[in-house]
Structure formats: C-alpha cells, structure tokens
Design an enzyme around this catalytic site. Structure first.
Site, short mmCIF file in Angstrom:
data_model
loop_
_atom_site.label_atom_id
_atom_site.label_comp_id
_atom_site.label_asym_id
_atom_site.label_seq_id
_atom_site.Cartn_x
_atom_site.Cartn_y
_atom_site.Cartn_z
N GLY A 40 0.95 -1.21 -0.03
CA GLY A 40 0.10 0.14 0.11
C GLY A 40 1.05 1.33 -0.06
N GLY A 45 1.45 4.14 4.03
CA GLY A 45 2.44 3.01 3.22
C GLY A 45 3.68 3.91 2.57
N HIS A 266 -21.27 8.88 6.67
CA HIS A 266 -21.20 10.50 6.63
C HIS A 266 -22.57 10.88 6.21
CE1 HIS A 266 -19.74 14.28 5.52
NE2 HIS A 266 -18.49 14.11 6.05
N SER A 284 -18.84 18.14 1.31
CA SER A 284 -18.00 18.31 2.67
C SER A 284 -19.16 18.46 3.71
CB SER A 284 -17.27 19.57 2.63
OG SER A 284 -16.85 19.90 3.65
N ARG A 337 -21.65 13.59 13.38
CA ARG A 337 -22.32 12.64 11.89
C ARG A 337 -23.23 11.67 12.16
NH1 ARG A 337 -16.25 12.17 9.52
NH2 ARG A 337 -15.98 14.31 8.66
N LEU A 448 -6.23 11.61 7.83
CA LEU A 448 -4.83 11.97 7.45
C LEU A 448 -3.95 11.96 8.58
CD1 LEU A 448 -5.96 14.83 5.10
CD2 LEU A 448 -5.85 12.09 4.58
#
Lengths: 644, 261, 245
Positions: A40, A45, A266, A284, A337, A448
């Site tokens: 990955g 990765g 989401h 978003s 959410r 992230l």
C-alpha cells in the site's frame, strides 16, 4: 484470552518518549541488511516506505495502482488536525487527545491516541518542509479552520484537496528513495497472501495485474498499509479498488481483526440515483453550517415530490419538517455525523424521503441565500455546488440539495499493539487498515493525521525493535511456505475461473452490499443481524458455485481481480455481523436499536463493553474466536453524549 | 430509475471501443451497442453496463483505468470522441455524465496515445513514465524528522496559492493525450513551478529542473509547440504559464548551475 | 556530450533556439518591410535602387547577412529535428481527433505554414537576391542596379503575385502563433505583460504580412509595366488582361 497492548507504564505524556528510549535499535551499518515490505502506498504506506528507506532499510513497496499517487488518501477533502495551537485558542496535545478519545465514544486506547496527538505537530512540519502548499494567511503563516467535534481551530488544509497534497508530499518522499535505489517499487501488484515462516511474517504473494504473473517476495518484516474496507457495502465513498483482501489474508494467516463492525456513515453524500450507481460522492460536512435539513411533513406530500408532481421549493414552510432542528434544538443541523445520519434514515424509513428513490432528504440553502446573497454562498461553497450540479444536473442555488448518508470510513481493522504490530510477529498494520486510534467513531480531519503519524513517526521506530531481535541474515523465498502460499493463490484463481457460473462478481457484490447496508449499516438489531448472517452465508455459498469470470489468470483480467476481492468481502461481512451481534451496546458508529436512551441516542455499556473485540480466524465457515483487550481509562472520565 | 429527473429518457448508443489484448498484440476498434443508458449515469457507469453485458455473454470485458470516481485520483484516462476525458471542459472521465450525449449517438473511445504510454490492454495505459520523471527530481530532499517548525518560513499568500494551483495536477496524462506532439511539458512544469515558487524548493531548484527535463526527454515525450491543447483539456486547469516557468527555470539552471555534465 | 550540446539538443533547448532565431527573423522582417516601402515612392525606383545598392554593398549589412543565413538555417534545422521528435512521440494516432476544440489551427500547423514560406523564400531569393547579387541588371539613372525594374516586371506576372500573397498569408499565420510563442518558450510569460505581448504579436503578424502583400497587389492592380500609377479603371483592366495572358 485477553490481549495486552504493550503500551508502556507511566504517565500518559511520558509513555511515547519512554518507549522510544526503551525500544531496541538497529545499528546504522546493519540497517542495510534488513528488507522490509510495505504494502500500500497511500499516506501511511508511502510515508512508512520513505521513512524506512531514509533510515537505511531496503524497502519493497507494493501498490495495485499504476502509481503510488493514486491511493485513495488523495480523495480526503477537509484537512489534517494538529495540536499546534497556532491560533492561540487553547489547543494542546492533551486537548486533541481528549477530543479524539471522546469523539471515538471511549472505545480507543488512551496511549495510542495520546501519541497520535503528540506527533501531529511533527506531521505539519514535515509536510511543510516537503513543499506541501498548505493554506496560508496574508502574513504568510499557516491557516487553520475548525472541524466537527472540536472547539478549537486546529485543522490544516489545502483548499478542498488536503489529502491530495499530503499524499503527493509522501509520494515525492517515496519517489526520492526509489531514485536512490532504497525502495523498489512494484506497481499494479496486488497482495494475495501473507507468507508466515515459523510463526513470523516473512513475505507476501502478489499478482501482477498486467501480466497475471504470481510472484513471491521475502523480507524480514511486512507492513500493511492497505486502507479500509468500506466497500463491503458496495456503495460507499471509497474508491472502486478499495478492498479488504490484504488485511483479510493476514487475518486468515493469524492476525486478529478488531472491531470490524465500527464503520462510519457520513451524513452528507449525494444520494444514489439508480441501480447502475457505482460509488457515492461526499459533500463536505461544512455545508451543514448553513444548510437546513428537512423533509415533507406528510408521507402523501413526500410521495408527490417523488413522482415529480411538486417541486421542493413550492412546498410551504408549514408543510416542511426541519427534523434536526425540531429534535435537537441546541445543536440543530450541526449534530454529530452519526446522529444526523440516523435521523435521515429514520425519515426515509417513515416514507418521507425525497428524490425518485425516496432515499434522500433536503439540505436547503434558500434561507442563507435570502439572508446574505447567492454570491456570498458561492464564495464559501462554490466548488461544492458546482460538483453537485455536475453530478445531479440540479442547481442548488435554486432548489435544495438532496443528500443521504453513506459509508466512508472504517474504524475497525487489524488489531495492533502499541508498536502497530499485529498478532503475527513481524507483521505491522498502519493507517486505516489497523483499528488503533479512532475508537467507535472518527473525528473529521483525523484520518490523514493517523495515516501520516503511523507512517512517518511510529512504524520507523517500532519496527526497529522487532528487527533488532531478528538475525540480519538474508531472507529468500526458498522456504516451502512460499511455494505453498503461491500454490494456494494460484489454486484460488483457477477455482474462480473454473466455476463459469451465471452471476458476475459485481452482482454478488451488490447483493452483499445491500444486505450489509440494510442490516449492518446505520442502525442494527439482533434480529436483522441474524438474518444478515444467514443471507451472507447463502450468498457466499452461491458465489463459489455460480460466479462468472471469463478469460484467464495469465493476463490483465479486471473481473478476476474483482471476484477475488468480493470473495474476501463475503467472509468479512459475516464477521462484521458477528461483531455487531456481540456488542450489545450502542457506541459511535455502532447503533444497536435495542440499546438507546429514551431520547433515541446511543447508549453505551461501559461496564461490559469497554473492550476491543479482536477476532481470531480458525477455519473456513467456522465461528471466529473472540479475544478481548480491556480498555483502561486513566486520564479521561467516561460521559454520555447529549445534543439536545 | 433516474434520480434528479424522473422524466429523463434512457438512451441507446453505439460505442466504438479500442480493443487490444495486451501490449504485444495489435488492437482494433470494435463496435458495441448499449441500451437503456440513463442520462444520470457517469461515463464509467455506462462502461460498467457494457462490461456486465459482455461478461454475461461470456466475452472479455473492456479493461479501463479508474478508481476514485470523483475526479481526483487521476486514474481514468479515456480519449472520448477525439478529446481527452471527452467533451466537457475541466472534467475527468469519471465526472463526465451521459446527459452530455444524445440518444442514438456514436461514441469513439480510445486509450491515451503516446509512445511513452504503452497500452496495457484495451483502454488501460502505462503511465509509469510520469513516476520516473518525479523520481528524477520532483521532490524536496528532506528526511523524516528534523524539519523546522511549519511557521518558521512565512510564504506570501499569493505565492502559496500559485504553488497550490500548480500542485493540483492529478497526473492523469490528459495533457499528453491531447497534445499534437504527445508532450509532457504541462505535467513536468506543474511540479517544477510548484517547487520553484516555494522557498522549500530553492536548494535543489537547478538540479531538479535539469534532471526532470532530461528524464522527460528520455521517456520519449514530444516537445512543446505552445499549442495550448494540454491546458485546454486539463481537468484541473493547470495553466500554460507553468510551461513558461519551466522554460525559464531550465534556461537559467543550464546557464548558471555548476553541473558540467 | 558536454553540458552545452546537451542543453541545446534537449527538447526545451531546441525550442529555445527556435524562439531566439524566430524572434531574430522578426527583426529582419521589420527592416525588410521598411526598406521595401521605397517601392511606393513615385520616382521610377531611384530610392529603392539606392536602398538595395546600400543593402548589397555595405560591409555591416553584409556581415549581418550571414547572421540571417544562420538564423534561417537553425530555425529550419531545429524545426525538422523537433518535428521528427514530435512525430516519433506518437506512432499510433487516434481514430478520432478533435484538436480544433482545444487549440488554434495556426498553432498546430506551423510546419506547413513554415514550409510554404520556405518554398516562397527559395523563389523569392532566386528572383531578387540572386539576380541582384550575382546577375547582371540594367543600371538606373544613378548607375545603381535597377532592381526596381525586376520587381515591377515580376509583380505583373499573376502566378508570381499569387504565390507572393499566399506566402504572406502563411507568414501572417506563422507570426500569429510564433510571436507570442517565442516569448512563452523563453519563459517570458507574466500575467501582467502576456496580454500585451499577445496583442502586439497579433498586430505584428497582420501589419507585416499585409505590408508585404500590399506590394505585389499594388503593382499588379495599380501600375503599368514601368511602375507608373494607373489612373483610370479601363487602364487597370487592360493591365490585368496583360498580366493574365
């Protein structure tokens, strides 16, 4: 059996530093004698492969894409969190830690989450140094924005393309090591098995997706950074190739799979428009700042809307139900959410959904446009509105958007200890493919952060601890375990080709996805889950009798690739159902209808379920064995969420 | 079952698709019919329909590259009706919808054509040449750890914004495909100007552009004739100004660098 | 190869030579056009012949002439090299190609336009330059070679005028793209100045090509075989009939 996390003792803030001091180191001259496989090349990765190569290890990096730059990390829009406190608004490592633990509904490991918050600041520095063009203020310093689940502005971003820019940064670091010869890059190579020698991960089996050639690769350690399994639902915001195969193969070779039922839904995705739909697109979360969510008050009116007899903008104020504002006066449209998603589903279940399929609710900007101007709204959301129009052919300035919840992240994954090592020694898991940091619900802009934390700042240290205890002797693929694993992979390919049935892999995938979404999606109950389990078993059985793949294994064969992935999803799906059945509580993304507060909110059972459920594979079609890692909370107090 | 427009009429289309079994074997255009295509489908979903039909008939489905299907990964690479990513401006193939076509249309679908992008199979091409160009210098040489604080070097907002605009390149190769010369200059220039604009990129500024251009030439891409097809077909709007920056960077690097080789 | 040859055999290096020589040739066009305006002076070619005598004998001009030869030579040579490279970059073409949707015709056809100009150039050089420099021409009243007479005679041959005008049209299109392209290749693209460069380039292309094209047309339509201005419509028709005979 109880699992231990191997998190070091001592005060929370000192654990990581202490651990870094205590782990064994590999002598710089010896590092070049060790080979590491990284599977990955997304955020986790690519960053791991680059960092390990920089340290001096010989890295082989694998991706099924044609280039590392295409990994699905690229699609993350919002941003990356870091406890920099550049805004002077009271942020700190502890606050980021606290928000993440709480956001995860107290189902994550304290030590891991604290470390994540600690290294978050290094991530920003590293990426800036790589030339990642983060958004900046007029004074030239880094800009921040705020995100759900936090009361401080700590999210760094690059317009709506933060994931892309961070991935290109990691990709550039990886490319540099490829140029130096420290990383050997294998593109269009899909992992199809893990090779375990004497109880330790020693290599992998891959299939070259262009030539069909099956290859074996040996190394002293293997890192999986292969992403999440949201595509088990068929429709999700994941990219089409995203799959569970690497993690699942590891699982079947002995790596425990943790909390598989923790999936995040989401609320603001563009709804399904037809049976042909191949994937869902996220809008978003920020849209809920200004948009109002509603459905028609009555089923009759909703029906007329669905038939196209009346337009939403013609429905009178009195005939609309702004259900989030009605039910949650304090938070209104900005509830978390999971709450927003569940309520949208409830409205559609009542028959008040809109769109021709009835599976959508409105997100209306008429008020904010009236209050300010269309121009002001365009400044804020222009690109999103444009994307919406491109996909739906509807102008959101003139009529409300239609939105519906969709799967987009999986908190569950391979169980890992504090070192990110799975239960197979020498096999590590980084990024979304492990379970470690988000508990039962992930906060925005944290995916992230976790991917890069694992790859840049955790694995490079912790893998050394393992390698230092491994002899620096060359590894080869001579061991019979390699030939055996390779033969197994080839046999499976041949088996799928030999069935010559009547249903395509996609048809099986859609059928599975439908079951998963209906019974193991936003809301689950015991009865439904049991039904789902039987259905999945039935579909899986049919798959191995009736799947249709043409061509051969010795060529580029995308249907064959797909079939292999679907076969693994068909096994994972059952485990997700088992896990959801086992967890008799509601927490984060896991909502069991039997366990809710009188107000309809998730009701946790901390006395009985404050543990990580890690599942051990035993044999095909046999129940998996549950192992528990008890979660100990020494630094936060467990509380019930309320958004009234 | 159309989502947005219940009255949208399904379409029947003729597809002319490039079929090629593998890199070694010559291919040909093959005609297919697809029926009941919803105008709300994306172009790739239309191909999904074709492939499901082919598979049911026991024929080999059409291989094509795709992944995120939201316009950012840069995988999809179809040359549709004579244009990179089809007729809609600023759009990747995955974000192109069938409502841009009409019932009865004939649609020609070909792979990117460039000697530097050999065909893997059917519509899938090998773009690893782009990776090798990046490997030649498209990075800042900074090891993990030891980076200064992110706010150590302020960057003027307009410079950061311009660097960002160059950095948005998705590496799809539409520029090469659209260019009469199969030139990769827009791709290379996007990375060169991103890093030339930023203070972080200054240290390796000269060697970067020298090495990346050398690799670009080795890969066999054509030269730039300033035609502008690349920028016009770029799905993320990378500007031709970047190519001028690349030329400038190349010229000054060649004139001023200490590299005698 | 050393760094120098490497630089100028790279794809960008060759383009830089194209643009430098191209822009140099633009300056030649300006000088040539201004000089040729002497043709419009009604003095039986005295001024024009004085000018051409100067151009043919002045040592400075004769030196620059070699630069011009090199300029043309490199421009043409690099064009060939680049064209070969570019053709070689895509040996398998498309079944369908809609380049007109994304680019201008002129910018895609610089090679064809350049080739037309080259053919013209050869004819043009033989007809005027070669004869002026190496042939024997009559002398005018100042004892200069009477090149003017050659011009007037040539421009009364219809096929020569057609070739001349077609070549100037090609030159105009060539410059339309080439002028701004030259700046782009040299990296002289700045959002502040590029609009100016572009518009200047368009104006330059039109003025230069129209300026050159006006000369044969003027002589064909409005003068007799001695270069004297025709004053009546029947005279013009008579003249044209002669030209097409």
């Amino acid at each position: 059996m109880n699992l231990t996390s191997k998190a070091p003792e001592g005060p929370l803030a000192e654990k990581w530093d202490k651990h870094k001091f205590n782990v064994k180191l590999v002598n710089p001259a010896n590092k070049r004698k060790y080979d590491v496989i990284v599977v990955g090349t997304g955020l986790a990765g690519a960053s791991a492969a680059a960092s390990l190569a920089e340290l001096g290890y010989n890295v082989k990096a694998f991706t099924y894409h044609d280039s590392p730059r295409r990994a699905h990390s690229i699609a993350a829009q919002g941003g990356v969190n870091a406890a920099k406190n550049y805004q002077n608004d009271g942020d700190s490592v502890f606050r980021l830690f606290y928000d993440t633990i709480k956001g995860g509904d107290y189902r994550a490991r304290e030590a891991n989450v604290y470390r994540l918050a600690q290294v978050s600041v290094n991530i920003i520095d590293q990426c800036v140094a790589q030339g990642v063009p983060f958004a900046r203020e007029y004074g030239g310093l880094l800009a921040n924005r705020s995100f759900g689940g936090a009361q401080v502005s700590r999210t760094f971003y690059a317009r709506g393309q933060t994931g892309q820019q961070l991935l290109l940064g990691a990709y550039s670091a990886l490319s540099r090591q490829v140029a130096y010869g420290k990383v050997k890059l294998y593109t269009r190579s899909e992992l199809l098995d893990i090779v375990v020698v004497d109880g330790q991960a020693r290599g992998i089996v891959t299939r070259n997706l262009i030539t069909g050639e099956t290859q074996t690769h040996a190394a002293h350690a293997v890192v999986l950074a292969t992403g999440g399994y949201g595509n088990v639902f068929y429709l999700s915001t994941n990219a089409k190739y995203c799959n569970v195969t690497a993690a699942w193969r590891a699982h079947k070779k002995g790596a425990y799979f943790a909390n598989p039922c923790f999936t995040q839904i989401h609320p603001t995705c563009i709804p399904v428009s037809g049976d042909y739909q191949s994937k869902l697109t996220l809008m978003s979360e920020s849209l809920r700042n200004d948009g109002r969510v509603w459905v028609p008050k009555t089923v009759e009116m909703a029906e007329r809307v669905r038939k196209g007899e009346i337009k939403p903008q013609d429905i009178q104020e009195d005939d609309r139900d702004y259900f989030l504002e009605r039910k949650y006066p304090a938070f209104g449209n900005l509830v978390p959410r999971d709450v927003a998603s569940r309520n949208a589903k409830m409205m559609c279940d009542e028959g008040r959904g809109v769109g021709s399929s009835g599976l959508a609710v409105y997100l209306d900007f008429a008020d904010v446009i009236k209050r300010t101007s269309a121009e002001a709204v365009s400044q804020k959301y222009g690109n999103l509105f444009e994307m919406y129009e491109k996909i739906t052919d509807e102008n959101p300035y003139q009529m409300p958007m239609r939105i519906y919840p969709a799967v987009h992240y999986t908190m569950g994954g391979l169980w890992v200890d504090y070192n990110l090592q799975t239960t197979i020694p020498g096999l590590y898991a980084a990024g979304e493919c492990n379970f470690s940091d988000h508990g039962a619900n992930r906060l925005g802009a944290s995916a992230l952060m976790q991917g890069l934390a694992d790859g840049y700042f955790v694995i490079p240290y912790t893998i050394g601890d393992y390698l230092a205890q491994t002899a620096p002797k060359p590894v080869t693929t001579d061991h019979p375990a390699f030939a055996e694993a390779k033969a197994g992979v080839q046999a499976r390919v041949e088996q799928m080709l030999a069935i010559k049935g009547n249903k395509t892999p996609d048809e099986f995938h859609k059928e599975l996805g439908h079951i998963m979404w209906e019974y193991c999606g936003m809301a689950r109950n015991a009865e439904g889950l049991k039904h789902a389990k039987a259905e999945i078993q039935r579909i899986r059985k049919e798959f191995w009798q009736n799947v249709k793949v043409v061509g051969s294994g010795e060529e580029m064969n995308q249907a064959l690739e797909k079939a292999g992935r679907v076969a693994d999803f068909l096994e994972l799906g059952e485990l997700m159902v088992d896990d959801a059945l086992n967890r008799n509580e509601s927490c984060g993304g896991h909502f069991r209808e039997e366990y809710q507060t009188p107000e309809g909110e998730a009701l946790r059972d901390d006395d009985h379920y404050a543990y990580v459920a890690a599942w051990e594979y035993t044999a095909d079609n046999q129940p998996e064995v549950l192992h528990k890692e008890e979660l100990v909370f020494e630094n936060v107090k467990l509380t019930q969420r309320s958004y009234k | 079952m159309a989502g947005s427009n219940p009255n949208a009429k399904p379409m029947n289309l003729t597809l002319k698709v490039w079929r090629q079994p593998n890199r070694q074997t010559e291919g040909q255009m093959v005609d297919y019919q697809v029926k009941d295509i919803s105008p709300d489908m994306s172009f790739l979903e239309m191909l999904d329909v074709l492939n499901e039909d082919l598979l049911h008939q026991g024929q080999d489905p059409v291989a094509f590259d795709h992944d995120c299907r939201e316009g950012i990964c840069g995988s999809c690479d179809l040359f549709i009706n004579g244009r990179s990513h089809g007729p809609e401006k600023g759009t990747t193939t995955c974000q192109l919808h069938m409502r841009k076509f009409s019932d009865g249309d004939t649609i020609t679908i070909e792979p990117w054509r460039a000697n530097a992008f050999p065909v893997n199979k059917d519509l899938s091409v090998d773009r690893s040449a782009f990776d090798r160009i990046i490997q030649a210098g498209g990075y800042v040489s900074v090891n993990t750890g030891g980076a200064p604080d992110g706010n150590e070097i302020p960057i003027p907002k307009d410079i950061a914004d311009r660097a960002f605009e160059a950095a948005t390149c998705i590496g799809c190769g539409a520029c090469v495909a659209a260019c009469k010369n199969a030139s990769a200059m827009l791709f290379v220039s996007a990375k060169v100007s991103q890093l030339a604009l930023l203070p972080q990129g200054q240290v390796e500024r000269q060697t970067r552009v020298e090495n990346m251009v050398a690799q670009m030439d080795i890969e066999g891409f054509g030269a730039c004739s300033n035609i502008g097809s690349c920028a016009a077909e770029c799905p993320v709007g990378i500007s031709l100004e970047n190519i001028a920056i690349l030329n400038r960077e190349f010229l000054t690097a060649k004139a001023a660098s200490n590299n005698l080789a | 190869m050393n760094w120098f040859t490497k630089t100028f055999t790279s794809s960008i290096g060759r383009k830089i030579i194209m643009s430098l020589t191209g822009l140099f040739l633009c300056t030649f066009l300006v000088v040539h056009l201004i000089g040729n305006l002497q043709l419009f002076k009604h003095d039986d070619g005295v001024a024009f012949n004085t000018y051409s005598h100067f151009m043919g004998t002045n040592p400075v001009i004769r030196t620059i002439e070699w630069g011009l030869v090199l300029g043309f030579g490199f421009h043409i040579y690099e064009a060939l090299m680049l064209t070969m490279r570019n053709k070689g970059a895509r040996s398998h073409g498309y079944a369908q190609w809609q380049a007109k949707q994304n680019s201008e015709w002129t910018s895609r056809n610089m090679g064809i336009l350049g080739s037309i100009i080259l053919v013209f150039l050869i004819v043009h050089l033989y007809n005027f330059f070669w004869r002026a420099r190496f042939g024997t021409l009559d002398a005018d009243i100042n004892h200069n070679d009477d090149l003017y007479k050659v011009v007037v005679t040539s421009f009364h041959q219809w096929w020569y005028v057609v070739l001349y005008v077609a070549a100037q049209a090609s030159l105009g299109y060539h410059l339309w793209h080439g002028f701004r392209s030259g700046f782009q290749t040299l990296g002289l693209n700045h959002r502040k100045y590029m609009p100016l460069i572009k518009n200047f380039g368009y104006a330059f292309a039109v003025i230069v090509s129209a300026g050159f094209a006006s000369m044969p047309l003027y002589f064909l339509f409005f003068t007799n075989e001695n270069g004297a201005l025709l004053t009546s419509a029947p005279a013009v028709l008579h003249q044209l009939a002669l030209a097409f005979n």
